[in-house]
Enzyme design. Sequence first.
Site, PDB file in Angstrom:
ATOM      1  N   LYS A  88       0.857  -1.108   0.050  1.00  0.00           N
ATOM      2  CA  LYS A  88       0.089   0.125  -0.003  1.00  0.00           C
ATOM      3  C   LYS A  88       0.815   1.193  -0.187  1.00  0.00           C
ATOM      4  O   LYS A  88       1.991   1.127   0.193  1.00  0.00           O
ATOM      5  CB  LYS A  88      -0.828   0.069   1.303  1.00  0.00           C
ATOM      6  CG  LYS A  88      -2.195  -0.944   1.157  1.00  0.00           C
ATOM      7  CD  LYS A  88      -2.931  -0.423   0.203  1.00  0.00           C
ATOM      8  CE  LYS A  88      -4.528  -0.654   0.358  1.00  0.00           C
ATOM      9  NZ  LYS A  88      -5.120  -0.634   1.547  1.00  0.00           N
ATOM     10  N   ILE A  90       2.381   4.739   1.411  1.00  0.00           N
ATOM     11  CA  ILE A  90       2.602   4.911   2.747  1.00  0.00           C
ATOM     12  C   ILE A  90       2.061   6.632   2.689  1.00  0.00           C
ATOM     13  O   ILE A  90       2.367   7.359   1.733  1.00  0.00           O
ATOM     14  CB  ILE A  90       4.071   5.133   3.153  1.00  0.00           C
ATOM     15  CG1 ILE A  90       4.540   3.681   3.123  1.00  0.00           C
ATOM     16  CG2 ILE A  90       4.320   5.855   4.487  1.00  0.00           C
ATOM     17  CD1 ILE A  90       3.965   2.936   4.449  1.00  0.00           C
ATOM     18  N   ASN A 104      12.902   0.802   1.719  1.00  0.00           N
ATOM     19  CA  ASN A 104      12.036  -0.377   1.053  1.00  0.00           C
ATOM     20  C   ASN A 104      13.137  -1.306   0.505  1.00  0.00           C
ATOM     21  O   ASN A 104      14.335  -0.940   0.078  1.00  0.00           O
ATOM     22  CB  ASN A 104      11.147   0.330   0.247  1.00  0.00           C
ATOM     23  CG  ASN A 104      10.480  -0.629  -0.572  1.00  0.00           C
ATOM     24  OD1 ASN A 104       9.661  -1.505  -0.141  1.00  0.00           O
ATOM     25  ND2 ASN A 104      10.264  -0.335  -1.867  1.00  0.00           N
ATOM     26  N   HIS A 106      13.187  -3.505  -2.966  1.00  0.00           N
ATOM     27  CA  HIS A 106      12.613  -3.819  -4.235  1.00  0.00           C
ATOM     28  C   HIS A 106      13.283  -4.846  -4.971  1.00  0.00           C
ATOM     29  O   HIS A 106      14.521  -4.981  -4.990  1.00  0.00           O
ATOM     30  CB  HIS A 106      12.708  -2.497  -4.968  1.00  0.00           C
ATOM     31  CG  HIS A 106      12.088  -2.578  -6.230  1.00  0.00           C
ATOM     32  ND1 HIS A 106      10.738  -2.591  -6.330  1.00  0.00           N
ATOM     33  CD2 HIS A 106      12.172  -2.724  -7.592  1.00  0.00           C
ATOM     34  CE1 HIS A 106      10.405  -2.644  -7.539  1.00  0.00           C
ATOM     35  NE2 HIS A 106      11.317  -2.863  -8.404  1.00  0.00           N
TER      36      HIS A 106
HETATM   37  C1  GRF Z   1       9.864  -9.213  -1.830  1.00  0.00           C
HETATM   38  O1  GRF Z   1      10.225  -9.873  -2.797  1.00  0.00           O
HETATM   39  C2  GRF Z   1      10.048  -7.878  -1.764  1.00  0.00           C
HETATM   40  O2  GRF Z   1      11.081  -7.270  -2.818  1.00  0.00           O
HETATM   41  C3  GRF Z   1       8.728  -7.456  -2.652  1.00  0.00           C
HETATM   42  O3  GRF Z   1       7.637  -8.272  -2.090  1.00  0.00           O
HETATM   43  C4  GRF Z   1       8.310  -9.425  -1.623  1.00  0.00           C
HETATM   44  C5  GRF Z   1       8.076  -9.723  -0.138  1.00  0.00           C
HETATM   45  O4  GRF Z   1       8.325 -10.957   0.460  1.00  0.00           O
HETATM   46  N1  GRF Z   1       8.512  -5.822  -2.230  1.00  0.00           N
HETATM   47  P1  GRF Z   1       8.135 -11.551   1.757  1.00  0.00           P
HETATM   48  O5  GRF Z   1       6.863 -10.797   2.300  1.00  0.00           O
HETATM   49  O6  GRF Z   1       9.265 -10.394   2.489  1.00  0.00           O
HETATM   50  O7  GRF Z   1       8.236 -12.683   1.857  1.00  0.00           O
END
Ligand code: GRF
Length: 203
Positions: A88, A90, A104, A106
């Site tokens: 979501k 922020i 974050n 990514h």
């Molecule tokens: C990860 O690949 C992260 O980079 C992305 O969502 C996934 C989350 O995985 N934004 P988890 O919930 O930490 O297992």
Amino acid sequence: MLNIAVFVSGRGSNLRAIHAATEDGSLDAHIVLVLSSRDDAPALGWAADHGIAHSSLQHVPGADMAESILRLLEEAAADFIVLAGYMKRIPGEVVRSFRGRMINVHPALLPAFGGKGMYGHHVHEAVLASGVRVSGATVHIVDEEYDRGPIVLQRCVPVEDDDTADSLAARVLTVEHALLPAALQLFSEDRITVRDGRVYIKK
Ligand code: GRF
């Protein structure tokens, strides 16, 4: 020492990786709060099992979201936010209150393959369709723009000829699990400064 709030939306493997690093001593931090955008995120059950304060934001009305998040953060005495698979937006008030203290992860090498619509399998499908030979993970500081804040750490993985979005996601995820605690430790040691949109790491 950081008091971390981890925001999640799903399984929470990055949350568990951060927790493991706090337990084995490689990360000088406590997870003080887990906030989820969904009631049914497995990460919430995991937080409950580990005695960590947790809450779902699913039923918080949009107009109250910023205030609710800030109140929960204050009650938990959180001084740092990690977005670990949080799906979501922020609220701006939260971004402003935690400027430079929110990161974050990514699952690609930003600034490529980021921004609106680039989440989950969409990221890895776009990477495969582009024909690049490497992908990876990025940890960046969160600002007002999606996936655009100053980059703290990145690590590459190869893209193999027979990769699917799932196999590539799994390879990148392993790297995320190492990169996120490593980035947090740099903040914990107060080694991060940002100048002109670029992160500098004190030796
Ligand atoms: C990860 O690949 C992260 O980079 C992305 O969502 C996934 C989350 O995985 N934004 P988890 O919930 O930490 O297992």
